[in-house]
Design a protein around this motif. Structure first.
Motif: not given
Length: 417
Positions: A229-230, A245-248, A290, A293, A325, A329
């Motif tokens: 996820l990060f 940062y791959n997922s919020c 990002l 993301n 993105t 994101a």
């Protein structure tokens, strides 16, 4: 040989929806279309921002009249055409349960076109090859066809999303691209290769994993943990903090949304580590990546940007963006740019800065198909409404760099004085 997790996830997408598609009566479809016609405008934040209500009703009436001649899949693809005209990328219908056939062709978009990343063992000679045409339809002509059913904010969205559709036999038939003939033309090392794929059954997709050949490539630093996820790192030689940062999403956000999961990583812990780097290390550059993301909940990224803003004079900030993105994101990319006076670098995004979002869903009562829709509008740019978030510095990913594991974007950031 490396596993290509991005493309393996496509297996999960289909296999998770492999409910046998029972025959649905015309009466049930008609009832569901009437339900959709009333429910979607009532629930959506502003359904008719692009497609006029009268045109929406006209399209729905045409679909109802055509029901006797349409299969289940055709009906949902006609709905996809209507949703494409509505123009909200978060409003869609999930029709994957009606898809039954695919070609073993997994593609990835690069600067020079679409390359084969994974295929069946019998076709492994096309690994790394560039797709040129299908049944003499050029790539640009294929995009024109798919414009009908793909909801897109911009051409970037079509360019990148089409790669997932080109393997779907029934969708290609629906759009008139293939029939009994399906000649795919590839180019590799100056040689033209023509393949007539035998359609395979999606229900057997997961079990066919062992018969797949995957492209050999070096993962490299950037992609080494791209399934997390990060994550973050301090690169001492460059005096750089790198935060991917791959997922919020996070343990905290799962709790907030009523979906507690203690196995998810803590964003608070990651945030603490990043702040610890900044407070205790010599830093010239902060990189926030990002590019992988596609969204989630933007709140934790927004809060991190605010916390980092008090240190912005200590370093230069670079925010990496790309076609993937999307949604929240994009919100966070603009948060980091504004709060840290940062530079956007990479390629344009699939989504718009000003966009509909905050997605909810409902199911059609008879078919059970899930419909997603937007409940809010995010106006992130007051004085403009561009079709994409464009970088300050454009850097495309080259196929050769992908193979070698070299990340040209990070290399350029390292070399900026």
């Amino acid at each position: 040989m490396r596993k290509i997790f991005l493309f393996i996830s496509i297996f999960l997408l289909f296999s998770s929806n492999l409910v046998m598609a029972a025959e649905i009566s015309e009466a049930d479809w008609l009832s569901d279309l009437n339900y959709l016609e009333n429910e979607l405008p009532a629930e959506h934040y502003n359904l008719f921002f692009k497609l006029e209500k009268e045109e929406f009703m006209k399209e729905m009436d045409k679909l109802k009249n055509d029901l006797p001649e349409l299969s289940n899949l055709d009906t949902t693809l006609r709905l996809a055409e209507i949703f494409a005209k509505i123009g909200d990328t978060h409003t869609a219908i999930d029709n994957t349960r009606f898809l039954t056939e695919y070609y073993p062709l997994f593609l990835k978009k690069f600067e020079d076109g679409y390359r084969v990343i994974m295929t069946d063992n019998q076709y492994k000679k096309i690994l790394g090859a560039k797709l040129i045409a299908i049944n003499n339809y050029s790539i640009e002509e294929l995009k024109d066809h798919f414009n009908k059913i793909i909801t897109a904010d911009n051409q970037i969205s079509i360019d990148y999303r089409i790669s997932s559709f080109l393997k779907l036999n029934e969708v290609l038939k629906y759009l008139g691209i293939v029939d009994s003939k399906n000649e795919f033309l590839f180019e590799k090392d100056g040689e033209k290769i023509r393949i007539n794929f035998e359609p395979l059954k999606i229900k057997n997709m997961a079990s066919s994993n062992n018969s797949l050949s995957k492209l050999d490539y070096q993962t490299g630093y950037v992609r080494s943990n791209a399934n997390q996820l990060f994550w973050s790192d301090y690169i001492a030689a460059e005096k750089m903090v790198y935060f991917q940062y791959n997922s919020c999403w996070s343990r905290e956000l799962a709790q907030k949304h009523g979906k507690p999961n203690s196995e998810l990583p803590s964003f608070a812990a990651e945030e603490s580590e990043i702040l610890n780097y900044i407070k205790n290390k010599e830093i010239d550059k902060l990189v926030i990546d990002l590019r992988f993301n596609s969204g989630g909940d933007s709140s934790q990224g927004t809060e991190l940007a605010e916390k980092l803003s008090k240190y912005q004079d200590q370093f230069e900030t670079y925010i990496i963006i790309g076609a993937d993105t999307f949604s929240s994101a994009i919100i966070n990319a603009l948060d980091f740019k504004k709060q840290l006076d940062g530079y956007l670098i990479g390629t344009a995004t699939m989504g718009k800065p000003n966009h509909y979002g905050e997605v909810r869903t409902f199911n059609l009562p008879n078919t059970g198909l899930r419909v997603s829709y937007s409940t809010n509008y995010f106006k992130l740019l007051e004085n403009s409404d561009p079709d994409s978030l464009y970088p300050d510095i454009t850097v495309e990913t080259k196929f050769e760099d992908f193979l070698s594991g070299r990340d040209s974007i990070l290399e350029i950031i390292k070399n900026i004085d």
